[in-house]
Scaffold this motif. Structure first.
Motif, PDB file in Angstrom:
ATOM      1  N   TYR A   2       0.838  -1.199   0.000  1.00 16.74           N
ATOM      2  CA  TYR A   2       0.000   0.000   0.000  1.00 16.74           C
ATOM      3  C   TYR A   2       0.873   1.248   0.000  1.00 16.74           C
ATOM      4  CZ  TYR A   2       0.937  -0.081   5.054  1.00 16.74           C
ATOM      5  OH  TYR A   2       1.543  -0.108   6.290  1.00 16.74           O
ATOM      6  N   LEU A   3       0.272   2.365  -0.406  1.00 17.20           N
ATOM      7  CA  LEU A   3       0.941   3.653  -0.350  1.00 17.20           C
ATOM      8  C   LEU A   3       0.412   4.385   0.868  1.00 17.20           C
ATOM      9  CD1 LEU A   3       2.811   5.837  -1.483  1.00 17.20           C
ATOM     10  CD2 LEU A   3       0.897   6.607  -2.923  1.00 17.20           C
ATOM     11  N   ARG A  84      -3.671   9.855  -5.413  1.00 15.06           N
ATOM     12  CA  ARG A  84      -4.335   8.586  -5.720  1.00 15.06           C
ATOM     13  C   ARG A  84      -4.194   8.264  -7.215  1.00 15.06           C
ATOM     14  NH1 ARG A  84      -7.499   4.023  -3.798  1.00 15.06           N
ATOM     15  NH2 ARG A  84      -8.315   3.189  -5.720  1.00 15.06           N
ATOM     16  N   ALA A  85      -4.437   9.246  -8.076  1.00 14.26           N
ATOM     17  CA  ALA A  85      -4.312   9.033  -9.520  1.00 14.26           C
ATOM     18  C   ALA A  85      -2.881   8.652  -9.894  1.00 14.26           C
ATOM     19  CB  ALA A  85      -4.763  10.276 -10.282  1.00 14.26           C
ATOM     20  N   GLN A  86      -1.894   9.313  -9.297  1.00 15.63           N
ATOM     21  CA  GLN A  86      -0.487   8.979  -9.556  1.00 15.63           C
ATOM     22  C   GLN A  86      -0.162   7.569  -9.071  1.00 15.63           C
ATOM     23  OE1 GLN A  86       1.861  12.114  -7.798  1.00 15.63           O
ATOM     24  NE2 GLN A  86       1.086  13.650  -9.221  1.00 15.63           N
ATOM     25  N   ALA A  87      -0.730   7.179  -7.917  1.00 11.92           N
ATOM     26  CA  ALA A  87      -0.495   5.826  -7.391  1.00 11.92           C
ATOM     27  C   ALA A  87      -1.090   4.778  -8.317  1.00 11.92           C
ATOM     28  CB  ALA A  87      -1.087   5.701  -5.986  1.00 11.92           C
ATOM     29  N   GLU A  88      -2.295   5.040  -8.829  1.00 10.10           N
ATOM     30  CA  GLU A  88      -2.910   4.109  -9.784  1.00 10.10           C
ATOM     31  C   GLU A  88      -2.028   3.974 -11.024  1.00 10.10           C
ATOM     32  OE1 GLU A  88      -6.938   5.267 -10.656  1.00 10.10           O
ATOM     33  OE2 GLU A  88      -7.589   4.944  -8.585  1.00 10.10           O
ATOM     34  N   ALA A  89      -1.523   5.100 -11.527  1.00 11.24           N
ATOM     35  CA  ALA A  89      -0.663   5.064 -12.718  1.00 11.24           C
ATOM     36  C   ALA A  89       0.623   4.284 -12.440  1.00 11.24           C
ATOM     37  CB  ALA A  89      -0.340   6.490 -13.174  1.00 11.24           C
ATOM     38  N   SER A  90       1.213   4.467 -11.265  1.00 12.12           N
ATOM     39  CA  SER A  90       2.438   3.735 -10.896  1.00 12.12           C
ATOM     40  C   SER A  90       2.173   2.242 -10.818  1.00 12.12           C
ATOM     41  CB  SER A  90       2.980   4.230  -9.552  1.00 12.12           C
ATOM     42  OG  SER A  90       3.409   5.556  -9.652  1.00 12.12           O
ATOM     43  N   MET A  91       1.045   1.878 -10.235  1.00 10.23           N
ATOM     44  CA  MET A  91       0.726   0.456 -10.121  1.00 10.23           C
ATOM     45  C   MET A  91       0.407  -0.139 -11.488  1.00 10.23           C
ATOM     46  SD  MET A  91      -1.339   0.384  -6.518  1.00 10.23           S
ATOM     47  CE  MET A  91      -1.487  -1.385  -6.436  1.00 10.23           C
ATOM     48  N   ARG A  92      -0.311   0.606 -12.312  1.00  2.00           N
ATOM     49  CA  ARG A  92      -0.624   0.140 -13.664  1.00  2.00           C
ATOM     50  C   ARG A  92       0.676  -0.093 -14.445  1.00  2.00           C
ATOM     51  NH1 ARG A  92      -3.572   4.219 -14.947  1.00  2.00           N
ATOM     52  NH2 ARG A  92      -5.437   3.465 -13.931  1.00  2.00           N
ATOM     53  N   ALA A  93       1.621   0.840 -14.339  1.00  4.08           N
ATOM     54  CA  ALA A  93       2.907   0.711 -15.038  1.00  4.08           C
ATOM     55  C   ALA A  93       3.699  -0.496 -14.546  1.00  4.08           C
ATOM     56  CB  ALA A  93       3.729   1.989 -14.862  1.00  4.08           C
ATOM     57  N   ALA A  94       3.519  -0.860 -13.280  1.00  3.18           N
ATOM     58  CA  ALA A  94       4.217  -2.013 -12.700  1.00  3.18           C
ATOM     59  C   ALA A  94       3.439  -3.316 -12.920  1.00  3.18           C
ATOM     60  CB  ALA A  94       4.450  -1.791 -11.205  1.00  3.18           C
ATOM     61  N   GLY A  95       2.277  -3.230 -13.596  1.00  4.38           N
ATOM     62  CA  GLY A  95       1.474  -4.425 -13.864  1.00  4.38           C
ATOM     63  C   GLY A  95       0.754  -4.951 -12.638  1.00  4.38           C
ATOM     64  N   ARG A 129       4.958  13.337   4.099  1.00  6.15           N
ATOM     65  CA  ARG A 129       5.802  12.204   3.666  1.00  6.15           C
ATOM     66  C   ARG A 129       4.916  11.092   3.132  1.00  6.15           C
ATOM     67  NH1 ARG A 129       7.397  10.013   8.641  1.00  6.15           N
ATOM     68  NH2 ARG A 129       5.648  11.178   9.451  1.00  6.15           N
ATOM     69  N   MET A 130       5.478  10.257   2.264  1.00 13.08           N
ATOM     70  CA  MET A 130       4.761   9.071   1.795  1.00 13.08           C
ATOM     71  C   MET A 130       5.736   7.916   1.617  1.00 13.08           C
ATOM     72  SD  MET A 130       3.795   9.857  -2.143  1.00 13.08           S
ATOM     73  CE  MET A 130       5.037   9.848  -3.422  1.00 13.08           C
ATOM     74  N   GLU A 131       5.178   6.712   1.591  1.00 21.41           N
ATOM     75  CA  GLU A 131       6.013   5.520   1.465  1.00 21.41           C
ATOM     76  C   GLU A 131       5.177   4.362   0.932  1.00 21.41           C
ATOM     77  OE1 GLU A 131       8.933   2.799   4.285  1.00 21.41           O
ATOM     78  OE2 GLU A 131       7.289   3.885   5.214  1.00 21.41           O
ATOM     79  N   TRP A 132       5.708   3.651  -0.069  1.00 22.92           N
ATOM     80  CA  TRP A 132       5.125   2.384  -0.476  1.00 22.92           C
ATOM     81  C   TRP A 132       5.566   1.347   0.552  1.00 22.92           C
ATOM     82  CZ3 TRP A 132       1.565   1.754  -4.174  1.00 22.92           C
ATOM     83  CH2 TRP A 132       1.451   2.724  -5.157  1.00 22.92           C
ATOM     84  N   ARG A 133       4.615   0.607   1.115  1.00 20.40           N
ATOM     85  CA  ARG A 133       4.932  -0.380   2.165  1.00 20.40           C
ATOM     86  C   ARG A 133       4.349  -1.744   1.791  1.00 20.40           C
ATOM     87  NH1 ARG A 133       3.797   1.842   8.060  1.00 20.40           N
ATOM     88  NH2 ARG A 133       5.136   0.071   8.448  1.00 20.40           N
ATOM     89  N   GLN A 134       4.942  -2.781   2.370  1.00 20.31           N
ATOM     90  CA  GLN A 134       4.429  -4.140   2.155  1.00 20.31           C
ATOM     91  C   GLN A 134       3.375  -4.478   3.172  1.00 20.31           C
ATOM     92  OE1 GLN A 134       4.986  -6.372  -0.483  1.00 20.31           O
ATOM     93  NE2 GLN A 134       3.206  -7.174   0.513  1.00 20.31           N
TER      94      GLN A 134
END
Length: 134
Positions: A2-3, A84-95, A129-134
């Motif tokens: 999650y972001l 949120r839109a940028q996160a969706e685009a990042s996830m889409r680009a990563a498949g 601040r933000m962070e992609w986390r597992q």
């Protein structure tokens, strides 16, 4: 995965002090979530953001009736929608597909408890601040 968006130090301390007997390891707003494993392309650690304020709308009870989650409900500001839109685009680009069972509902989880919170929350929260986390 999650972001997470993190409140600044002053707001994190205010939340912690208000509900100190029920603290979580971190207070954050989940921008987007997936059951996938975090890819290395997104794992960059904590990233600083230009600070921005999000209005607090009040408290919200969410989740299962036996152990509901108490949360601060936040406004879906243009800044949050853009992240949120940028996160969706990042996830889409990563498949990676994100969870679609819940609509984007900005909030910060405070604790898991049926007992109501007695606290007058702040009018807004500053995120920096933000962070992609597992």
């Amino acid at each position: 995965m999650y972001l997470a968006l993190y409140p600044d130090a002053a707001h994190t301390a205010a939340i912690h002090n208000a509900i100190a007997s029920h603290t979580l390891d971190s207070y954050h707003l989940t921008v987007i979530h997936s059951l996938s494993v975090l890819p290395a392309s997104l794992a960059r650690g904590v990233v600083a953001l230009k600070p921005f304020d999000v209005p607090v709308l009040g408290f919200e009870r969410m989740g299962a009736p036996l152990i509901p989650v108490q949360a601060l409900r936040l406004a879906a500001t243009p800044e949050l929608r853009e992240i949120r839109a940028q996160a969706e685009a990042s996830m889409r680009a990563a498949g990676i597909m994100w969870s679609r069972q819940w609509p984007f509902s900005p909030h910060i989880t405070l604790l898991r408890s049926r007992r109501p919170i007695i606290w007058q929350p702040m009018k807004s929260i500053t995120f920096n601040r933000m962070e992609w986390r597992q």
